[in-house]
Design a protein around this motif. Structure first.
Motif, PDB file in Angstrom:
ATOM      1  N   MET A  62      31.669  92.595  10.029  1.00  0.00           N
ATOM      2  CA  MET A  62      30.293  91.999  10.424  1.00  0.00           C
ATOM      3  C   MET A  62      30.767  90.581  11.303  1.00  0.00           C
ATOM      4  SD  MET A  62      27.141  91.401   8.848  1.00  0.00           S
ATOM      5  CE  MET A  62      26.687  92.640   8.074  1.00  0.00           C
ATOM      6  N   TRP A  64      29.571  86.668  12.793  1.00  0.00           N
ATOM      7  CA  TRP A  64      29.400  85.785  12.847  1.00  0.00           C
ATOM      8  C   TRP A  64      29.410  84.231  13.832  1.00  0.00           C
ATOM      9  CZ3 TRP A  64      26.758  82.193   8.425  1.00  0.00           C
ATOM     10  CH2 TRP A  64      25.650  81.720   8.954  1.00  0.00           C
ATOM     11  N   PRO A  74      33.000  86.436   6.993  1.00  0.00           N
ATOM     12  CA  PRO A  74      32.680  87.160   5.878  1.00  0.00           C
ATOM     13  C   PRO A  74      32.404  86.425   4.612  1.00  0.00           C
ATOM     14  CG  PRO A  74      34.046  88.710   7.153  1.00  0.00           C
ATOM     15  CD  PRO A  74      34.130  87.688   8.498  1.00  0.00           C
ATOM     16  N   ILE A  78      29.313  86.624   3.280  1.00  0.00           N
ATOM     17  CA  ILE A  78      28.498  87.948   2.649  1.00  0.00           C
ATOM     18  C   ILE A  78      28.275  87.480   1.784  1.00  0.00           C
ATOM     19  CG2 ILE A  78      29.123  90.100   2.023  1.00  0.00           C
ATOM     20  CD1 ILE A  78      28.446  90.668   4.801  1.00  0.00           C
ATOM     21  N   ALA A  81      24.042  85.854   1.604  1.00  0.00           N
ATOM     22  CA  ALA A  81      23.514  86.676   1.965  1.00  0.00           C
ATOM     23  C   ALA A  81      23.338  87.752   1.325  1.00  0.00           C
ATOM     24  CB  ALA A  81      24.058  87.854   3.393  1.00  0.00           C
ATOM     25  N   GLU A  82      24.306  88.176   0.354  1.00  0.00           N
ATOM     26  CA  GLU A  82      23.637  88.701  -0.907  1.00  0.00           C
ATOM     27  C   GLU A  82      23.102  88.269  -2.342  1.00  0.00           C
ATOM     28  OE1 GLU A  82      27.699  89.546  -2.328  1.00  0.00           O
ATOM     29  OE2 GLU A  82      27.811  91.891  -1.287  1.00  0.00           O
ATOM     30  N   ILE A  87      21.088  90.202   2.425  1.00  0.00           N
ATOM     31  CA  ILE A  87      21.736  91.128   3.095  1.00  0.00           C
ATOM     32  C   ILE A  87      21.084  92.661   2.984  1.00  0.00           C
ATOM     33  CG2 ILE A  87      22.257  92.026   0.374  1.00  0.00           C
ATOM     34  CD1 ILE A  87      25.066  92.262   2.960  1.00  0.00           C
ATOM     35  N   LEU A  90      20.654  92.354   6.857  1.00  0.00           N
ATOM     36  CA  LEU A  90      21.813  91.964   7.827  1.00  0.00           C
ATOM     37  C   LEU A  90      22.457  93.424   7.559  1.00  0.00           C
ATOM     38  CD1 LEU A  90      21.432  88.701   7.741  1.00  0.00           C
ATOM     39  CD2 LEU A  90      23.930  88.822   6.921  1.00  0.00           C
ATOM     40  N   GLY A  91      22.543  93.902   6.637  1.00  0.00           N
ATOM     41  CA  GLY A  91      23.747  95.168   6.604  1.00  0.00           C
ATOM     42  C   GLY A  91      22.263  96.019   6.904  1.00  0.00           C
ATOM     43  N   ASN A 114      30.440  98.812   5.773  1.00  0.00           N
ATOM     44  CA  ASN A 114      30.810  98.433   4.414  1.00  0.00           C
ATOM     45  C   ASN A 114      29.138  97.961   3.785  1.00  0.00           C
ATOM     46  OD1 ASN A 114      33.198  97.528   3.607  1.00  0.00           O
ATOM     47  ND2 ASN A 114      33.286  96.884   5.491  1.00  0.00           N
ATOM     48  N   SER A 116      27.244  96.386   0.884  1.00  0.00           N
ATOM     49  CA  SER A 116      26.837  95.788  -0.274  1.00  0.00           C
ATOM     50  C   SER A 116      26.265  96.230  -1.302  1.00  0.00           C
ATOM     51  CB  SER A 116      26.166  94.400  -0.298  1.00  0.00           C
ATOM     52  OG  SER A 116      26.769  93.701   0.403  1.00  0.00           O
TER      53      SER A 116
END
Ligand code: C2E
Ligand code: MG
Ligand code: MG
Ligand code: MG
Length: 284
Positions: A62, A64, A74, A78, A81-82, A87, A90-91, A114, A116
């Motif tokens: 990913m 951005w 990321p 990431i 986002a988690e 996420i 996004l995921g 990938n 998470s």
């Protein structure tokens, strides 16, 4: 002197911490709108079969591009986002976008996406994968999901159930970043992985050691015994390629072959690809 040190430290760190948390807020705020404003994209990094020296796969990574912050890595966004729950969206976007690309412009190349830990914990996740496959028309055998070891620690039975359900759809599952973190060999036997990805940090570290080849060889042999393919991440030099090839690893992914590229660049790269491996005469 101690007091002065303390004050000095205080004066030095406060603005830096302020800047850090401002950045964190900007990333979090920006991330909320990133999908809507179409600031996210996938880059693709090829995976090459060492024996045949052909491109057999590509990992979706990913990217951005924020209008003010520019390209954000990321490794920075990431985790945000988690922590914020973003996420999930996004995921799911990455999964759908990757499947569409694999069913269209990248047809014939196995793709990896990938995951998470939070995605794997989500009871709806298997349905999301099924939906992405159905909507894109992608053959499930062309999709591999990459998960890291941390997922396995938290809820062993839950992770096992999810992995079996995913494999029931016909998709493959890879253990990412093997060799860093907990790296319990027990996981390899217990969990149904198709692929083992040896982490790039590990590849570098072991190459600097005298027993490096023995260690990589041991991992590759163990994986082969358990019926898994091995991918070496972060292979940057022909010398590293020679070592991992001799150890019996199946595939390489790294700057030696190519960095991650936008789709259009990967297409050009594939079109120009020559199936001749670099000289591995550093091997003795
Ligand atoms: P990863 O899944 O282990 O991906 C491999 C990372 O290593 C990528 O970093 C790639 O650019 C980098 N890399 C590949 N070959 C080389 C090399 O030869 N040398 C060096 N120095 N680096 C190499 P990237 O793209 O910055 O991604 C970092 C991490 O962010 C990924 O590690 C993955 O954990 C996470 N990530 C990226 N995209 C996604 C996504 O869509 N979803 C989730 N959950 N995580 C993602
Ligand atoms: Mg990965
Ligand atoms: Mg990795
Ligand atoms: Mg990694």
């Amino acid at each position: 002197a101690a007091k002065e040190d303390g004050r000095g430290r205080h004066a030095f760190y406060t603005p830096a911490m302020g800047e850090h948390s401002r950045r964190r807020v900007a990333v979090e705020e920006g991330l909320r709108h990133a999908l809507l404003h179409e600031q996210l994209s996938l880059h693709w990094q090829p995976k090459v079969d060492i024996q045949r020296w052909t491109i057999v796969g590509a990992e979706a990574l990913m990217r951005w591009d924020h209008p003010v912050l520019g390209r954000v890595n990321p490794a920075e966004f990431i985790p945000v986002a988690e922590q914020t729950g973003l996420i999930d969206d996004l995921g799911r976007w990455a999964l759908q976008e990757a499947c569409r690309t694999a069913a269209g412009p990248l047809a014939g190349v196995c793709i990896s996406v990938n995951l998470s830990p939070a995605q794997l914990r989500d009871a709806r996740f298997v349905n999301h994968v099924r939906d992405a496959l159905r909507e894109s028309g992608l053959n499930p055998a062309m999709l591999e999901l990459e998960i890291t070891e941390s997922v396995l620690m938290e809820d062993v039975q839950g992770a096992l159930d999810q992995l079996h359900a995913l494999r029931g759809l016909g998709v493959r599952v890879a253990l990412d970043d093997f060799g860093v973190g907990y790296s319990s060999l027990a996981y390899l036997r217990r969990f149904p992985f198709d692929t083992l990805k040896i982490d790039r940090a590990f590849v570098h570290e072991v190459l600097a050691r005298k027993d490096a080849r023995a260690i990589v060889q041991m991992i590759a042999q163990l994986a082969a015994t358990l019926g898994m393919r091995t991918v070496c991440e972060g292979v940057e030099t022909a010398q590293q390629l020679a070592v991992v090839a001799k150890a019996g690893c199946h595939e390489v992914q790294g700057y030696l072959v190519s960095p991650p590229k936008p789709l259009i660049e990967l297409q050009k790269f594939r079109a120009a690809w020559q199936p001749h491996a670099p000289e591995m005469n550093t091997l003795h």
